[in-house]
Design a protein around this motif. Sequence first.
Motif, PDB file in Angstrom:
ATOM      1  N   GLN A  56       0.865  -1.188   0.000  1.00 30.46           N
ATOM      2  CA  GLN A  56       0.000   0.000   0.000  1.00 30.46           C
ATOM      3  C   GLN A  56       0.901   1.238   0.000  1.00 30.46           C
ATOM      4  O   GLN A  56       1.032   1.913   1.030  1.00 30.46           O
ATOM      5  CB  GLN A  56      -0.895   0.003   1.246  1.00 30.46           C
ATOM      6  CG  GLN A  56      -1.726  -1.257   1.399  1.00 30.46           C
ATOM      7  CD  GLN A  56      -2.556  -1.187   2.666  1.00 30.46           C
ATOM      8  OE1 GLN A  56      -3.634  -0.605   2.687  1.00 30.46           O
ATOM      9  NE2 GLN A  56      -2.038  -1.754   3.736  1.00 30.46           N
ATOM     10  N   PRO A  57       1.545   1.504  -1.133  1.00 33.47           N
ATOM     11  CA  PRO A  57       2.601   2.517  -1.135  1.00 33.47           C
ATOM     12  C   PRO A  57       2.105   3.949  -0.926  1.00 33.47           C
ATOM     13  O   PRO A  57       2.919   4.855  -0.765  1.00 33.47           O
ATOM     14  CB  PRO A  57       3.241   2.355  -2.520  1.00 33.47           C
ATOM     15  CG  PRO A  57       2.206   1.688  -3.356  1.00 33.47           C
ATOM     16  CD  PRO A  57       1.401   0.828  -2.427  1.00 33.47           C
ATOM     17  N   HIS A  58       0.777   4.139  -0.910  1.00 36.88           N
ATOM     18  CA  HIS A  58       0.252   5.483  -0.626  1.00 36.88           C
ATOM     19  C   HIS A  58       0.207   5.737   0.879  1.00 36.88           C
ATOM     20  O   HIS A  58      -0.005   6.865   1.310  1.00 36.88           O
ATOM     21  CB  HIS A  58      -1.169   5.605  -1.196  1.00 36.88           C
ATOM     22  CG  HIS A  58      -2.118   4.579  -0.663  1.00 36.88           C
ATOM     23  ND1 HIS A  58      -2.082   3.252  -1.079  1.00 36.88           N
ATOM     24  CD2 HIS A  58      -3.082   4.649   0.279  1.00 36.88           C
ATOM     25  CE1 HIS A  58      -3.007   2.562  -0.428  1.00 36.88           C
ATOM     26  NE2 HIS A  58      -3.622   3.384   0.410  1.00 36.88           N
ATOM     27  N   LYS A  59       0.396   4.686   1.688  1.00 37.21           N
ATOM     28  CA  LYS A  59       0.309   4.817   3.141  1.00 37.21           C
ATOM     29  C   LYS A  59       1.696   5.035   3.746  1.00 37.21           C
ATOM     30  O   LYS A  59       2.708   4.603   3.198  1.00 37.21           O
ATOM     31  CB  LYS A  59      -0.293   3.546   3.759  1.00 37.21           C
ATOM     32  CG  LYS A  59      -1.778   3.416   3.581  1.00 37.21           C
ATOM     33  CD  LYS A  59      -2.293   2.124   4.174  1.00 37.21           C
ATOM     34  CE  LYS A  59      -2.139   2.056   5.678  1.00 37.21           C
ATOM     35  NZ  LYS A  59      -2.724   0.790   6.204  1.00 37.21           N
ATOM     36  N   LEU A  60       1.710   5.667   4.912  1.00 39.66           N
ATOM     37  CA  LEU A  60       2.954   5.790   5.665  1.00 39.66           C
ATOM     38  C   LEU A  60       2.645   5.388   7.102  1.00 39.66           C
ATOM     39  O   LEU A  60       1.777   5.984   7.748  1.00 39.66           O
ATOM     40  CB  LEU A  60       3.465   7.232   5.598  1.00 39.66           C
ATOM     41  CG  LEU A  60       4.909   7.446   6.024  1.00 39.66           C
ATOM     42  CD1 LEU A  60       5.870   6.614   5.179  1.00 39.66           C
ATOM     43  CD2 LEU A  60       5.268   8.923   5.898  1.00 39.66           C
ATOM     44  N   VAL A  61       3.316   4.368   7.577  1.00 40.87           N
ATOM     45  CA  VAL A  61       3.041   3.809   8.904  1.00 40.87           C
ATOM     46  C   VAL A  61       4.249   4.081   9.788  1.00 40.87           C
ATOM     47  O   VAL A  61       5.397   3.900   9.369  1.00 40.87           O
ATOM     48  CB  VAL A  61       2.792   2.288   8.803  1.00 40.87           C
ATOM     49  CG1 VAL A  61       2.535   1.693  10.172  1.00 40.87           C
ATOM     50  CG2 VAL A  61       1.626   2.018   7.865  1.00 40.87           C
ATOM     51  N   ILE A  62       3.985   4.537  11.005  1.00 39.72           N
ATOM     52  CA  ILE A  62       5.075   4.900  11.917  1.00 39.72           C
ATOM     53  C   ILE A  62       5.068   3.982  13.128  1.00 39.72           C
ATOM     54  O   ILE A  62       4.010   3.526  13.567  1.00 39.72           O
ATOM     55  CB  ILE A  62       4.940   6.385  12.333  1.00 39.72           C
ATOM     56  CG1 ILE A  62       6.228   6.901  12.974  1.00 39.72           C
ATOM     57  CG2 ILE A  62       3.748   6.604  13.245  1.00 39.72           C
ATOM     58  CD1 ILE A  62       6.263   8.412  13.120  1.00 39.72           C
ATOM     59  N   GLN A  63       6.264   3.707  13.632  1.00 38.86           N
ATOM     60  CA  GLN A  63       6.398   2.899  14.835  1.00 38.86           C
ATOM     61  C   GLN A  63       7.268   3.686  15.811  1.00 38.86           C
ATOM     62  O   GLN A  63       8.410   4.018  15.501  1.00 38.86           O
ATOM     63  CB  GLN A  63       7.081   1.573  14.507  1.00 38.86           C
ATOM     64  CG  GLN A  63       7.301   0.678  15.702  1.00 38.86           C
ATOM     65  CD  GLN A  63       8.145  -0.539  15.344  1.00 38.86           C
ATOM     66  OE1 GLN A  63       9.178  -0.422  14.705  1.00 38.86           O
ATOM     67  NE2 GLN A  63       7.696  -1.705  15.755  1.00 38.86           N
ATOM     68  N   TYR A  64       6.696   4.040  16.976  1.00 42.71           N
ATOM     69  CA  TYR A  64       7.490   4.713  18.001  1.00 42.71           C
ATOM     70  C   TYR A  64       8.267   3.658  18.743  1.00 42.71           C
ATOM     71  O   TYR A  64       7.740   2.624  19.125  1.00 42.71           O
ATOM     72  CB  TYR A  64       6.582   5.523  18.930  1.00 42.71           C
ATOM     73  CG  TYR A  64       5.930   6.657  18.196  1.00 42.71           C
ATOM     74  CD1 TYR A  64       6.645   7.816  17.921  1.00 42.71           C
ATOM     75  CD2 TYR A  64       4.630   6.547  17.710  1.00 42.71           C
ATOM     76  CE1 TYR A  64       6.069   8.846  17.194  1.00 42.71           C
ATOM     77  CE2 TYR A  64       4.051   7.576  16.984  1.00 42.71           C
ATOM     78  CZ  TYR A  64       4.778   8.726  16.730  1.00 42.71           C
ATOM     79  OH  TYR A  64       4.223   9.731  16.003  1.00 42.71           O
ATOM     80  N   GLN A  65       9.528   3.882  18.935  1.00 42.09           N
ATOM     81  CA  GLN A  65      10.404   2.842  19.454  1.00 42.09           C
ATOM     82  C   GLN A  65      11.639   3.491  20.056  1.00 42.09           C
ATOM     83  O   GLN A  65      11.858   4.679  19.900  1.00 42.09           O
ATOM     84  CB  GLN A  65      10.810   1.932  18.309  1.00 42.09           C
ATOM     85  CG  GLN A  65      11.592   2.685  17.245  1.00 42.09           C
ATOM     86  CD  GLN A  65      12.108   1.770  16.158  1.00 42.09           C
ATOM     87  OE1 GLN A  65      11.609   0.683  15.986  1.00 42.09           O
ATOM     88  NE2 GLN A  65      13.112   2.210  15.452  1.00 42.09           N
ATOM     89  N   PRO A  66      12.454   2.681  20.740  1.00 44.19           N
ATOM     90  CA  PRO A  66      13.713   3.241  21.229  1.00 44.19           C
ATOM     91  C   PRO A  66      14.545   3.769  20.061  1.00 44.19           C
ATOM     92  O   PRO A  66      14.394   3.299  18.934  1.00 44.19           O
ATOM     93  CB  PRO A  66      14.397   2.038  21.889  1.00 44.19           C
ATOM     94  CG  PRO A  66      13.309   1.083  22.182  1.00 44.19           C
ATOM     95  CD  PRO A  66      12.287   1.283  21.104  1.00 44.19           C
ATOM     96  N   PRO A  67      15.407   4.734  20.328  1.00 39.06           N
ATOM     97  CA  PRO A  67      16.190   5.325  19.241  1.00 39.06           C
ATOM     98  C   PRO A  67      17.091   4.310  18.543  1.00 39.06           C
ATOM     99  O   PRO A  67      17.576   3.367  19.161  1.00 39.06           O
ATOM    100  CB  PRO A  67      17.031   6.395  19.952  1.00 39.06           C
ATOM    101  CG  PRO A  67      16.966   6.058  21.396  1.00 39.06           C
ATOM    102  CD  PRO A  67      15.700   5.336  21.618  1.00 39.06           C
ATOM    103  N   LEU A  68      17.267   4.520  17.252  1.00 36.38           N
ATOM    104  CA  LEU A  68      18.155   3.681  16.453  1.00 36.38           C
ATOM    105  C   LEU A  68      19.285   4.544  15.894  1.00 36.38           C
ATOM    106  O   LEU A  68      19.115   5.736  15.659  1.00 36.38           O
ATOM    107  CB  LEU A  68      17.403   3.054  15.282  1.00 36.38           C
ATOM    108  CG  LEU A  68      16.348   2.005  15.621  1.00 36.38           C
ATOM    109  CD1 LEU A  68      15.576   1.628  14.372  1.00 36.38           C
ATOM    110  CD2 LEU A  68      16.985   0.763  16.219  1.00 36.38           C
ATOM    111  N   ALA A  69      20.424   3.925  15.686  1.00 33.16           N
ATOM    112  CA  ALA A  69      21.573   4.617  15.103  1.00 33.16           C
ATOM    113  C   ALA A  69      22.217   3.686  14.086  1.00 33.16           C
ATOM    114  O   ALA A  69      22.026   2.472  14.137  1.00 33.16           O
ATOM    115  CB  ALA A  69      22.580   4.966  16.200  1.00 33.16           C
ATOM    116  N   LEU A  70      22.965   4.252  13.168  1.00 36.34           N
ATOM    117  CA  LEU A  70      23.822   3.443  12.304  1.00 36.34           C
ATOM    118  C   LEU A  70      25.267   3.615  12.787  1.00 36.34           C
ATOM    119  O   LEU A  70      25.685   4.721  13.136  1.00 36.34           O
ATOM    120  CB  LEU A  70      23.734   3.879  10.837  1.00 36.34           C
ATOM    121  CG  LEU A  70      22.389   3.722  10.119  1.00 36.34           C
ATOM    122  CD1 LEU A  70      22.560   4.072   8.640  1.00 36.34           C
ATOM    123  CD2 LEU A  70      21.825   2.315  10.267  1.00 36.34           C
TER     124      LEU A  70
END
Length: 263
Positions: free
Chosen positions: A216-230
């Motif tokens: 469903q590429p018209h949608k944007l889904v968010i997940q709140y979570q602990p911070p991530l880093a590279l």
Amino acid sequence: MFIAQLSDTHVDTAQPHKAEALRRAVAFLTTLPRTPDAVLITGDCTEHGLPEEYETFQAALSPLTMPVYVVPGNHDDRAQMLARFPLPGEGLSGFLQYAVEDRPLRLIGLDTHWPGQGAGQLCAARLAWLDEVLAQAPERPTLLFMHHPPIQSGLQVMDAIGLRGRAELCEVVQRHPQVVRVLAGHVHMPLTAGFAHTTVMTCPGTDATFQPDWAQPHKLVIQYQPPLALLHHWQEGAGLVSFTAAPERAPWVTLHDGQRWAG
Ligand SMILES: [Fe+2]
């Protein structure tokens, strides 16, 4: 050389959890077994580009003792950032775009900010500067970092505010085989894609990650979570190896101590 990357911190004085997520990410970087030699923050440092947001942003970074290199995102204010973050090396006048020369890996920050727009831009002046600066040191392995990634994610909401000038940047990078990676943010998720002769990687936001739903590429889904880093490790011969790190997970356990496997 060991480099940590954070992105899209979106510090907003009305939403204190965003600065708190940045503080947690910074605390994580200070407790890594090896201290990073540099930290890159690939834009959207603040939500509205306001002075008080940058003050909170800079205060949150204060535990970091290594150099921190920033580039502006679409939510940032270039003038605010130029006033607060002196260019760490040769740069392009009027932009937060510069080269850091005194490291094993040459770092070049690109300014894709386009005032008033969610999309990013690399104009002819910024591209010409990059081409010239890369031509000055063809033998030096070089890492590019920027806010808007020069790729299409396949997610319509993000691609509508993607980078203008992708094809032109691709032509420049193609001329310079010493570019080992292009790092970016903006899409708030860890994506990897080919670009010219190299690879683009994007860093999740410290506060939240978008989940790609290509069905469903018209949608944007968010997940709140602990911070991530590279985390990016550069070694002559091995090249650049990258890891997506989540600071708040189960404890690390030594599996092999360099001599033998743990029982
Ligand atoms: Fe962002």
